[in-house]
Design an enzyme around this catalytic site. Structure first.
Site, PDB file in Angstrom:
ATOM      1  N   GLU A 198     -28.744  19.802  14.195  1.00  0.00           N
ATOM      2  CA  GLU A 198     -28.514  20.644  15.204  1.00  0.00           C
ATOM      3  C   GLU A 198     -28.164  22.271  15.423  1.00  0.00           C
ATOM      4  OE1 GLU A 198     -26.009  19.937  18.766  1.00  0.00           O
ATOM      5  OE2 GLU A 198     -27.865  17.617  19.615  1.00  0.00           O
ATOM      6  N   LYS A 229     -34.994  14.443  26.739  1.00  0.00           N
ATOM      7  CA  LYS A 229     -33.832  14.619  28.213  1.00  0.00           C
ATOM      8  C   LYS A 229     -35.120  14.454  29.220  1.00  0.00           C
ATOM      9  CE  LYS A 229     -29.982  15.924  26.144  1.00  0.00           C
ATOM     10  NZ  LYS A 229     -28.988  17.096  26.689  1.00  0.00           N
ATOM     11  N   LYS A 233     -18.759  17.579  27.714  1.00  0.00           N
ATOM     12  CA  LYS A 233     -18.187  18.954  27.662  1.00  0.00           C
ATOM     13  C   LYS A 233     -19.219  19.539  29.390  1.00  0.00           C
ATOM     14  CE  LYS A 233     -19.987  23.377  26.518  1.00  0.00           C
ATOM     15  NZ  LYS A 233     -20.447  24.431  25.030  1.00  0.00           N
ATOM     16  N   GLU A 258     -26.295   9.257  29.546  1.00  0.00           N
ATOM     17  CA  GLU A 258     -25.283   8.115  28.451  1.00  0.00           C
ATOM     18  C   GLU A 258     -23.522   8.091  29.562  1.00  0.00           C
ATOM     19  OE1 GLU A 258     -27.228  10.214  27.282  1.00  0.00           O
ATOM     20  OE2 GLU A 258     -29.141  10.125  25.715  1.00  0.00           O
ATOM     21  N   HIS A 271     -26.570   1.443  -4.897  1.00  0.00           N
ATOM     22  CA  HIS A 271     -26.714  -0.418  -4.890  1.00  0.00           C
ATOM     23  C   HIS A 271     -28.277   0.045  -3.648  1.00  0.00           C
ATOM     24  CE1 HIS A 271     -24.214  -1.646  -7.285  1.00  0.00           C
ATOM     25  NE2 HIS A 271     -23.438  -0.775  -7.236  1.00  0.00           N
ATOM     26  N   GLY A 273     -20.739  22.016  21.034  1.00  0.00           N
ATOM     27  CA  GLY A 273     -20.359  20.601  21.267  1.00  0.00           C
ATOM     28  C   GLY A 273     -19.924  19.947  20.023  1.00  0.00           C
ATOM     29  N   ARG A 274     -21.324  20.303  19.389  1.00  0.00           N
ATOM     30  CA  ARG A 274     -20.914  20.013  17.691  1.00  0.00           C
ATOM     31  C   ARG A 274     -19.904  20.832  16.693  1.00  0.00           C
ATOM     32  NH1 ARG A 274     -25.379  22.576  19.039  1.00  0.00           N
ATOM     33  NH2 ARG A 274     -25.721  24.168  17.742  1.00  0.00           N
TER      34      ARG A 274
HETATM   35  O1  F6P Z   1     -27.781  16.898  23.795  1.00  0.00           O
HETATM   36  C1  F6P Z   1     -27.360  17.214  22.636  1.00  0.00           C
HETATM   37  C2  F6P Z   1     -26.386  17.246  23.671  1.00  0.00           C
HETATM   38  O2  F6P Z   1     -26.019  18.539  24.343  1.00  0.00           O
HETATM   39  C3  F6P Z   1     -24.929  17.726  22.329  1.00  0.00           C
HETATM   40  O3  F6P Z   1     -25.195  19.410  21.752  1.00  0.00           O
HETATM   41  C4  F6P Z   1     -24.048  17.263  22.567  1.00  0.00           C
HETATM   42  O4  F6P Z   1     -23.003  17.293  21.548  1.00  0.00           O
HETATM   43  C5  F6P Z   1     -24.306  16.033  23.295  1.00  0.00           C
HETATM   44  O5  F6P Z   1     -25.098  16.570  24.270  1.00  0.00           O
HETATM   45  C6  F6P Z   1     -23.174  15.591  24.111  1.00  0.00           C
HETATM   46  O6  F6P Z   1     -22.967  16.618  25.220  1.00  0.00           O
HETATM   47  P1  F6P Z   1     -21.496  16.812  26.469  1.00  0.00           P
HETATM   48  O7  F6P Z   1     -20.457  16.736  25.673  1.00  0.00           O
HETATM   49  O8  F6P Z   1     -22.159  17.820  27.167  1.00  0.00           O
HETATM   50  O9  F6P Z   1     -21.543  15.163  26.980  1.00  0.00           O
END
Ligand code: F6P
Length: 546
Positions: free
Chosen positions: A352, A511, A206, A212, A383, A266-267
């Site tokens: 979240e 972060k 987003k 990452e 199990h 995002g979620r």
């Molecule tokens: O660190 C949490 C977060 O902001 C989530 O809410 C989001 O889904 C994820 O990181 C990834 O964010 P982006 O889509 O901006 O890379």
């Protein structure tokens, strides 16, 4: 005290709860032969059975009063009206628009967003069709056979969970892979088996700033360029983002970008172009059915009276278990291997959203909020951790989720699966009494001291609350409806708890500290680090030979 705990409905529930805490599900079923019918609610083929929750008609009545007193209906309507209910970020929360019929308007800040939604969906449809039919190929003219989604959190968990769940709708010659972790082993593992000439990367973020994702995307780009040259990037990389500038800065032509909007959290974004991998491997028609299923639940949530409204009922029962019976967690147990990532997906969606302790009115809560969400598919979970649910010391409410029919029938597998759903929810509700356990041991020939010693170990307390969620078959439509059911359940709980379920400020501190710690690890410059972190930095650098 907050208005919530001072309110009449909360107080009435506080008064009602001690009585209920001492009642066993055995007793509740004995007292009411129509309990299953009374506490089972339906929407088309979707059935939600709350009869094995530790509730009575009075409990549900008081919980509904709580919903009314806290303005749940108004808050829900404000979401659908595009109001800025994400107060801390001053944004609308309108993921429901993404699955709304495109010819019916929905507004954010006076603007009908549906034409823009329709335009992106058309592009997703066209792009996925071209890739699937081999019209859009790689730089060397090869067909694209592998889609690698690079994203994390909401830009990973939704499409990953859905593509796994919908695998019967995929073809073996077009596969989805997901890389999320900054741990190099994740990308390395996926790339090892791929042919660059046949690989399409979808960089999904987003913000297009997430460390990452950007790290993985840069390494994937370098891998491709190494093998096919710089000019291949245009044919092998697309982006899904709200940040066109950053996408262009990364070197992906914005013609190869699929957009979405800041009113999509995002979620809650799998319904947007973030769902591109779903459309690619399952086909756009299946993606549309997924959206339609979610829309069916939206329409139900928006219009059904509170007392038969499935997400409202699930949310109210969640509040009952958490705040009045004292549970700390909520187990998600799909009896469906295809839903093996559902619990992981719902961990983000729920924790979240509602893992917060400050209210929308900026005051601290004086009650517990979102539970720990966890789970695994049944029967595997039976199990591993079911021992604890049956005989441990925690109250563990659980959702059992199952389809009546398999999409891949094979012998009597599915009946065996379903027999376990029924057996486990029965065992968790009713347990095994001393009389039953004694009779069983006696029938095995045990007597005297030997029997008495073993007896306590053979008891099952029962009274563990479960909800059974049943539908005909896990089609794309049924899956969309199920996910939206949970989304709105989370909304209901967050709304009653007075939270803003749509920001995630709790992820920021880690972060920031990681950003500050990285140069220290790289250079050994420890100034400004707390002693304990500095010690570990030195330890790690020594082990790495830095
Ligand atoms: O660190 C949490 C977060 O902001 C989530 O809410 C989001 O889904 C994820 O990181 C990834 O964010 P982006 O889509 O901006 O890379």
């Amino acid at each position: 005290m907050t208005d919530l705990t001072q309110g009449e409905a909360w107080q009435a529930l506080e008064h009602h709860a001690p009585k209920q805490r001492n009642r066993h599900l055995r007793e509740l079923f004995d007292a009411d032969s129509a309990r299953f019918e009374r506490f089972t609610f339906r929407l088309d083929d979707l059935l939600v059975d709350l009869s094995k929750q530790r509730i009575t008609g009075e409990t549900l009545h008081l919980l509904r009063e709580l919903a009314e007193e806290t303005g749940l209906g108004e808050h829900r309507d404000a979401m659908f009206a595009g109001e800025h209910i994400n107060t801390t970020e001053d944004r609308a929360v309108l993921h429901v628009a993404l699955r709304h019929p495109v010819d019916r308007p929905m507004y954010v800040d006076g603007e009908n967003v549906m034409p823009a939604v329709a335009e992106v969906l058309d592009r997703v449809a066209a792009f996925s069709r071209e890739v699937r039919e081999g019209e859009r190929r790689g730089a060397t003219g090869e067909r694209l056979t592998d889609v690698v989604n690079i994203g994390i959190g909401g830009s990973d968990l939704g499409p990953l969970m859905v593509t796994e769940a919908l695998w019967p709708y995929t073809r073996p010659e077009l596969r989805a892979h997901f890389v999320s972790n900054v741990d190099d082993s994740h990308l390395a593992r996926v790339l090892r088996d791929l042919d660059p000439a046949r690989t399409l990367f979808v960089v999904a973020s987003k913000t297009f700033t997430t460390e990452e994702t950007m790290t993985n995307a840069r390494s994937a780009r370098a891998w491709l360029v190494d093998r096919l040259g710089e000019e291949a990037v245009a044919k092998h990389f697309v982006a899904v983002s709200t940040n066109g500038e950053a996408v262009a800065g990364f070197g992906i032509d914005t013609d190869n970008m699929f957009g979405f909007w800041d009113w999509v959290g995002g979620r809650y974004s799998l319904w947007s172009a973030i769902g591109l991998p779903i459309a690619l491997v399952c086909g756009f028609e299946r993606f549309r059915e997924l959206l339609d299923g979610a829309h069916a639940m939206d329409a139900h949530f928006r219009t059904a009276p509170l007392d038969v409204n499935l997400p409202v009922l699930l949310g109210l029962v969640g509040i009952w278990n958490r705040n009045f019976l004292g549970s700390v967690c909520h187990a998600v147990l799909p009896y469906d291997q295809r839903l093996h990532r559902l619990a992981a997906y719902l961990q983000q969606a729920d924790m979240e959203s509602n893992g917060k302790s400050v209210r929308r009115d900026n005051r601290r809560v004086d009650y517990t909020t979102g539970p720990i969400v966890w789970g695994e598919p049944g029967t595997n979970a039976q199990h591993s951790f079911f021992q604890m649910i049956h005989q441990g010391t925690e109250l563990i409410p659980a959702d059992f989720i199952a389809a009546a029919k398999s999409s891949t029938p094979m012998g009597d597998h599915h009946l065996k699966l379903l027999a376990n759903v029924l057996a486990q929810t029965e065992a968790l509700a009713f347990g095994k009494t001393p009389e039953e356990a004694r009779a069983e041991l006696e029938s095995q020939g045990l007597t005297g001291e030997e029997l008495e010693a073993l007896l306590p170990h053979k008891l099952f307390g029962g009274n563990q609350p479960t909800t059974t969620i049943l539908y005909d078959e896990l089609t794309p439509f049924a899956l969309g409806r199920l996910i939206a059911l949970y989304e709105h359940k989370i909304f209901v709980e967050g709304s009653i708890w007075g939270l803003n379920s749509f920001d995630q400020m709790g992820v920021e501190l880690g972060k920031q500290l990681a950003k500050r710690t990285l140069p220290a690890l790289a250079s050994g410059q420890l100034a400004g680090l707390p002693a304990v972190t500095a010690s570990l930095v030195e330890e790690i650098r020594a082990r790495r030979g830095d």
